[in-house]
Design a protein around this motif. Sequence first.
Motif, PDB file in Angstrom:
ATOM      1  N   GLY A  87      20.985  65.087  66.073  1.00 58.93           N
ATOM      2  CA  GLY A  87      19.663  64.994  66.704  1.00 58.93           C
ATOM      3  C   GLY A  87      19.773  65.099  68.203  1.00 58.93           C
ATOM      4  O   GLY A  87      19.989  66.178  68.714  1.00 58.93           O
ATOM      5  N   ASN A  88      19.692  63.962  68.898  1.00 55.09           N
ATOM      6  CA  ASN A  88      19.678  64.063  70.362  1.00 55.09           C
ATOM      7  C   ASN A  88      21.032  63.753  71.003  1.00 55.09           C
ATOM      8  O   ASN A  88      21.114  63.509  72.201  1.00 55.09           O
ATOM      9  N   ASN A  89      22.118  63.754  70.203  1.00 49.80           N
ATOM     10  CA  ASN A  89      23.475  63.524  70.729  1.00 49.80           C
ATOM     11  C   ASN A  89      23.632  62.138  71.337  1.00 49.80           C
ATOM     12  O   ASN A  89      24.458  61.933  72.212  1.00 49.80           O
TER      13      ASN A  89
END
Length: 288
Positions: A87-89
């Motif tokens: 997803g957003n790391n």
Amino acid sequence: MNWTLILLLGSSLAGTIFGWTYHYSNNTMTWAQARHWCQTYYTDMVVIQNQKENDHLVSKLPNRTGSPYYWIGITKNHKNETWTWIGNNSTWIGEQSWAANEPNNDHSTEFCVEIYVNNGVNRGKWNDEKCSQKKYAVCYEAQCNAASCGRGRCQETIDNITCLCEPGFEGDRCQTAAECPPLSQPENGYLSCSGGKQTFNSTCGFKCYPGFLIIGSPAVTCGVTGVWSGPRPTCTSYKQALFAVAGCGAFSAFSCICFCWMKHRKRKKLAQVRQAEEATSPSTEEQG
Ligand SMILES: *[C@@H]1O[C@H](CO)[C@@H](O)[C@H](O)[C@H]1NC(C)=O
Ligand SMILES: *[C@@H]1O[C@H](CO)[C@@H](O)[C@H](O)[C@H]1NC(C)=O
Ligand SMILES: *[C@@H]1O[C@H](CO)[C@@H](O)[C@H](O)[C@H]1NC(C)=O
Ligand SMILES: *[C@@H]1O[C@H](CO)[C@@H](O)[C@H](O)[C@H]1NC(C)=O
Ligand SMILES: *[C@@H]1O[C@H](CO)[C@@H](O)[C@H](O)[C@H]1NC(C)=O
């Protein structure tokens, strides 16, 4: 209820959309297969962003008495890499996320993570595992989509969505335009509003009956705060308007006469003074 409030606060602080419904598979699969399964039937494999979400997730899943447990969406590719969420790391890992003595990176091949959901002391804790092991998939399904909030931004909380409306719109799905106070037809005139509505962004135009003059702006627009851009104009008959103009004209004529008369008087007075002076002191020319 407290849950929603806490998450709502959390999400507004983080400034990101989160929250969803959770879903799990009835069959076991490798981590990569689990992710693919999640992406096929739901949004993606579950992502956990804080301890409260972790606990909430665990409370939603059926307890298992032993391995296999459930895959979660955090991995790494190599030995010394950072654990990273899909997803957003994000790299969030809580103080108590790992089970005791984990991650142990057994045989330097354990690059995926399972979550224990059981009745034991490790309930809700994580364990690093070989990605080729077979476990249950846990997925989330995002609820927000383009149609969720008519004229607003969709924000997710667990099992719920909240719409943050654009200015000028309201309602739980931002479906209603703000209303301005109703306008009625002016006396001796007509009123016509765009779309027949008197809501945000409507413009209402005014016209007067023949023989009447409009005094004021001929159109007003309903603003974001539900306030008209100006007052309603009025319709005045030409006769009244003429009287007004004539009244004005009469007044100016009177002032002019007055002014001229005063000027005339002043000139006359000056002339009289000069005449008197000339009479008493004879001119040098006459003396010469
Ligand atoms: C996460 O990291 C990967 C690899 O560095 C990158 O390809 C991807 O675009 C990143 N995703 C986000 C949402 O930042
Ligand atoms: C990912 O999202 C979480 C929760 O919204 C946030 O706290 C975190 O900073 C984000 N991480 C990155 C790398 O953007
Ligand atoms: C799972 O175990 C926990 C802890 O013992 C218990 O509170 C919960 O009710 C159990 N859940 C189910 C669905 O049985
Ligand atoms: C969703 O959240 C809103 C605002 O927090 C609340 O008013 C509403 O009742 C919630 N709906 C459900 C189904 O929980
Ligand atoms: C207001 O109306 C105009 C013209 O009808 C339209 O182009 C504009 O997008 C509308 N603005 C909003 C915020 O709805």
